[in-house]
Design a protein around this motif. Structure first.
Motif, PDB file in Angstrom:
ATOM      1  N   LEU A   1      80.860  62.736  43.578  1.00 14.14           N
ATOM      2  CA  LEU A   1      81.030  61.285  43.714  1.00 14.14           C
ATOM      3  C   LEU A   1      82.506  60.901  43.800  1.00 14.14           C
ATOM      4  CD1 LEU A   1      78.249  59.996  41.291  1.00 14.14           C
ATOM      5  CD2 LEU A   1      78.294  59.840  43.788  1.00 14.14           C
ATOM      6  N   GLN A   2      83.372  61.614  43.093  1.00 14.28           N
ATOM      7  CA  GLN A   2      84.804  61.327  43.228  1.00 14.28           C
ATOM      8  C   GLN A   2      85.245  61.558  44.675  1.00 14.28           C
ATOM      9  OE1 GLN A   2      87.730  63.876  41.210  1.00 14.28           O
ATOM     10  NE2 GLN A   2      88.788  62.036  40.527  1.00 14.28           N
ATOM     11  N   ARG A   3      84.778  62.644  45.249  1.00 13.69           N
ATOM     12  CA  ARG A   3      85.101  62.964  46.641  1.00 13.69           C
ATOM     13  C   ARG A   3      84.581  61.886  47.597  1.00 13.69           C
ATOM     14  NH1 ARG A   3      82.439  67.113  50.664  1.00 13.69           N
ATOM     15  NH2 ARG A   3      84.232  68.187  51.582  1.00 13.69           N
ATOM     16  N   GLU A   4      83.328  61.479  47.405  1.00 11.95           N
ATOM     17  CA  GLU A   4      82.727  60.498  48.314  1.00 11.95           C
ATOM     18  C   GLU A   4      83.334  59.112  48.138  1.00 11.95           C
ATOM     19  OE1 GLU A   4      78.482  60.530  48.302  1.00 11.95           O
ATOM     20  OE2 GLU A   4      78.346  62.697  48.643  1.00 11.95           O
ATOM     21  N   LEU A   5      83.654  58.745  46.902  1.00 14.97           N
ATOM     22  CA  LEU A   5      84.270  57.434  46.679  1.00 14.97           C
ATOM     23  C   LEU A   5      85.695  57.403  47.228  1.00 14.97           C
ATOM     24  CD1 LEU A   5      82.911  56.789  43.078  1.00 14.97           C
ATOM     25  CD2 LEU A   5      82.393  55.411  45.105  1.00 14.97           C
ATOM     26  N   ALA A   6      86.391  58.535  47.172  1.00 15.45           N
ATOM     27  CA  ALA A   6      87.737  58.600  47.743  1.00 15.45           C
ATOM     28  C   ALA A   6      87.703  58.458  49.261  1.00 15.45           C
ATOM     29  CB  ALA A   6      88.415  59.906  47.352  1.00 15.45           C
TER      30      ALA A   6
ATOM     31  N   GLY B   1      94.699  56.101  44.834  1.00 13.34           N
ATOM     32  CA  GLY B   1      94.632  55.513  46.157  1.00 13.34           C
ATOM     33  C   GLY B   1      95.412  54.220  46.236  1.00 13.34           C
ATOM     34  N   THR B   2      95.579  53.711  47.441  1.00 22.41           N
ATOM     35  CA  THR B   2      96.313  52.454  47.616  1.00 22.41           C
ATOM     36  C   THR B   2      95.526  51.261  47.094  1.00 22.41           C
ATOM     37  OG1 THR B   2      95.428  52.348  49.872  1.00 22.41           O
ATOM     38  CG2 THR B   2      97.644  53.278  49.592  1.00 22.41           C
ATOM     39  N   LYS B   3      94.205  51.416  46.941  1.00 14.37           N
ATOM     40  CA  LYS B   3      93.374  50.324  46.439  1.00 14.37           C
ATOM     41  C   LYS B   3      92.759  50.594  45.070  1.00 14.37           C
ATOM     42  CE  LYS B   3      92.045  48.597  51.021  1.00 14.37           C
ATOM     43  NZ  LYS B   3      90.888  48.281  51.932  1.00 14.37           N
ATOM     44  N   ALA B   4      92.593  51.881  44.707  1.00 13.41           N
ATOM     45  CA  ALA B   4      91.948  52.204  43.438  1.00 13.41           C
ATOM     46  C   ALA B   4      92.331  53.599  42.970  1.00 13.41           C
ATOM     47  CB  ALA B   4      90.428  52.095  43.568  1.00 13.41           C
TER      48      ALA B   4
ATOM     49  N   ALA C   1      88.317  67.770  47.543  1.00 10.47           N
ATOM     50  CA  ALA C   1      88.079  66.344  47.287  1.00 10.47           C
ATOM     51  C   ALA C   1      88.987  65.441  48.106  1.00 10.47           C
ATOM     52  CB  ALA C   1      88.268  66.049  45.793  1.00 10.47           C
ATOM     53  N   ALA C   2      90.245  65.860  48.267  1.00  9.68           N
ATOM     54  CA  ALA C   2      91.217  64.982  48.924  1.00  9.68           C
ATOM     55  C   ALA C   2      91.245  65.137  50.436  1.00  9.68           C
ATOM     56  CB  ALA C   2      92.610  65.237  48.355  1.00  9.68           C
TER      57      ALA C   2
ATOM     58  N   PHE D   1      88.815  52.794  48.024  1.00 12.18           N
ATOM     59  CA  PHE D   1      89.922  53.649  47.621  1.00 12.18           C
ATOM     60  C   PHE D   1      91.185  53.411  48.424  1.00 12.18           C
ATOM     61  CE2 PHE D   1      92.127  57.841  47.701  1.00 12.18           C
ATOM     62  CZ  PHE D   1      92.342  57.995  46.333  1.00 12.18           C
ATOM     63  N   GLY D   2      91.031  53.000  49.657  1.00 14.27           N
ATOM     64  CA  GLY D   2      92.182  52.918  50.545  1.00 14.27           C
ATOM     65  C   GLY D   2      92.546  54.308  51.030  1.00 14.27           C
ATOM     66  N   THR D   3      93.804  54.652  50.963  1.00 14.01           N
ATOM     67  CA  THR D   3      94.262  55.995  51.325  1.00 14.01           C
ATOM     68  C   THR D   3      95.057  56.573  50.164  1.00 14.01           C
ATOM     69  OG1 THR D   3      96.258  55.091  52.357  1.00 14.01           O
ATOM     70  CG2 THR D   3      94.344  55.453  53.787  1.00 14.01           C
ATOM     71  N   LEU D   4      95.248  57.872  50.168  1.00 10.64           N
ATOM     72  CA  LEU D   4      96.005  58.520  49.103  1.00 10.64           C
ATOM     73  C   LEU D   4      97.449  58.033  49.082  1.00 10.64           C
ATOM     74  CD1 LEU D   4      94.749  62.198  49.392  1.00 10.64           C
ATOM     75  CD2 LEU D   4      94.700  60.837  47.289  1.00 10.64           C
ATOM     76  N   LYS D   5      97.919  57.729  47.891  1.00  9.81           N
ATOM     77  CA  LYS D   5      99.343  57.455  47.746  1.00  9.81           C
ATOM     78  C   LYS D   5     100.121  58.755  47.873  1.00  9.81           C
ATOM     79  CE  LYS D   5      98.960  53.465  44.627  1.00  9.81           C
ATOM     80  NZ  LYS D   5      99.266  52.949  43.253  1.00  9.81           N
ATOM     81  N   LYS D   6     101.365  58.650  48.291  1.00 10.51           N
ATOM     82  CA  LYS D   6     102.189  59.847  48.400  1.00 10.51           C
ATOM     83  C   LYS D   6     102.534  60.391  47.023  1.00 10.51           C
ATOM     84  CE  LYS D   6     106.419  61.710  50.415  1.00 10.51           C
ATOM     85  NZ  LYS D   6     107.635  61.420  51.225  1.00 10.51           N
TER      86      LYS D   6
END
Length: 449
Positions: free
Chosen positions: A177-182, A340-343, A248-249, A188-193
């Motif tokens: 679920l962490q993978r799918e929610l990301a 993430g940029t949103k969560a 996951a990422a 989630f937006g996108t991964l922060k650097k």
């Protein structure tokens, strides 16, 4: 003309028949070979009877406590009162066990789970014999092992057999679920650097040397505590953590080890054991090869470690910690964070979660609570279609993820499907190489605390 037509029909039938034979051969039952079992993971495909696995299993190993521990585990499974297994073990314990296995070739897939200093040779020889190889992690514990591993993957492709390390964490619903929610952009937006001090991807494990099988302490072999045989902490358990970061990422993406991964820093430190603690874990005193790690009878085990690196430019950290004994009511724990940029998606498994893996969602800085609440409601409805009963329960400033109903699987079932189909996802091998590039690369300039 009739003769030519007859020849064409005959050739077509031969081709179809050959294809059918090949397909049937690929789906033929897997006959397992167990080679020199020295770790409990040697039994991972024998916890229950699986479709596609022949109940007769051939075991080749040197005589001694390692193979006896394996056999005792199988005997317990075969004799338990609920859902007993029905494995028929055919055992060979001569000193020429490896050559005997290769000569007899009593199966088509070999499980290698034991002393890591022997793995590179075991893997290579098994692939040369045309056997599928399911090797317990880690497949490589040194940079030299890594080079040999790449050669083994090349050879496996030429021999048309599979080589892989089953990864259990991929099949835990909280990680799924962490993978799918990301991957859910609206949430989630996108991964922060991130940065080296504040990474966007964190994976951490807590493990314990002393565990119990019922009321009795589970035995670990003495060589488990020698980094020259077992490997450093960051090349052992960290294998799972690096795998989870990639899986996951960057789901289903093919990674290029040299282009996508950059090691920034790594360090390791010890867990100390007294002679009585060591003897309770291993049933023996200190062997000579551990004397170099002794000081005033205290054994220092370089089991703990941390790697800071970037993967596709995203700052990541994996860390593993070992303690002597698992607390009553607890066990090994897993922690995972994705920013993430949103969560943020945070997996925790502490006392507050009653040591059960629990996933939390928290709005990123700058995301309004009202808008985030609406997104949560939308995501909840979306995920309930796939996971009936799925829920997101507000607690303070974050949401607890309730998984709902799902169909569980495990690494054994996935391994069986890989071998029966003689095929893995396109990303599996390159990402395996990227994983071991990370772990073995981290020990080149490791610092010790």
């Amino acid at each position: 003309m009739r003769l030519n037509k007859l020849i064409k029909i005959t050739l077509t039938l031969l081709i179809l028949t050959s294809s059918t034979i090949i397909a049937l051969a690929q789906k033929a039952p897997i006959k397992l070979i167990i080679l020199d079992p020295g770790h409990g993971h040697a039994t991972y495909m024998q916890g229950r009877m699986y479709d596609g696995l022949d109940p007769e299993v051939h075991v080749y190993a040197p005589a001694g406590p390692d193979v006896e521990t394996y056999l005792n585990s199988i005997n317990r499974s075969n004799s338990r009162s609920t859902n007993p297994t029905k494995w028929k073990i055919v055992l060979y314990t001569g000193t020429d066990y490896l050559e005997k296995m290769l000569a007899e070739k009593k199966g088509n897939a070999v499980i290698i789970s034991g002393n890591n200093s022997k793995k590179a040779n075991y893997i290579r020889r098994s692939i040369e014999a045309g056997l599928h190889v399911l090797a317990d992690k880690p497949l490589a514990v040194t940079p030299e092992d890594f080079e040999k591993l790449k050669e083994s993957f090349d050879l496996a492709a030429k021999k048309n057999v599979l080589l892989f390390d089953p990864m259990d964490l991929r099949y835990d619903i909280s990680n799924i679920l962490q993978r799918e929610l990301a991957a859910t952009k609206e949430l989630f937006g996108t991964l922060k650097k991130g940065s080296i001090d504040d990474p966007s991807l964190i994976q951490a494990n807590l493990h314990h040397f002393l565990k119990f099988s019922g009321t009795e302490p589970a035995r670990r072999p003495a060589w488990f505590f020698d980094i020259e045989q077992q490997g450093h902490g960051i090349t052992d358990v960290s294998t799972h953590l690096v795998d989870m970061t990639q899986w996951a990422a960057f789901p289903d993406q093919i990674l290029n080890a040299k282009k996508d991964i950059k090691i920034l820093s790594s360090k390791e430190w010890t867990t100390d054991l007294t002679p009585s603690e060591f003897k309770l874990i291993t049933r023996v005193g200190y062997p000579d090869y551990l004397k170099k790690y002794l000081k005033d009878s205290i054994l220092s085990v370089y089991a703990n470690g941390e790697i800071n690196y970037t993967i596709k430019g995203i700052h990541s950290r994996v860390s593993v910690l070992w303690k002597y004994r698992e607390p009553v009511g607890s066990g090994d724990t897993h922690y995972a964070l994705m920013r993430g940029t949103k969560a943020d998606l945070e997996l925790r498994q502490g006392a507050e979660e009653q040591h059960k893996a629990t996933l939390y969602i928290k709005a990123a800085a700058g995301i309004g609570s009202e808008d985030f609440s609406k997104t949560i409601d939308q995501v909840k409805l979306k995920f309930q279609q796939k996971y009936p009963g799925f829920d997101l329960i507000k607690k303070g400033n974050e949401y607890i993820v309730k998984p709902g109903t799902y169909k569980a699987t495990n690494s054994a079932e996935i391994a069986i499907s890989y071998i029966l189909d003689n095929k893995m996802p396109a990303w599996e091998v390159p990402n395996l190489i990227a994983k071991y590039y990370t772990t073995t690369g981290a020990i080149r300039n490791i610092k010790r605390d």
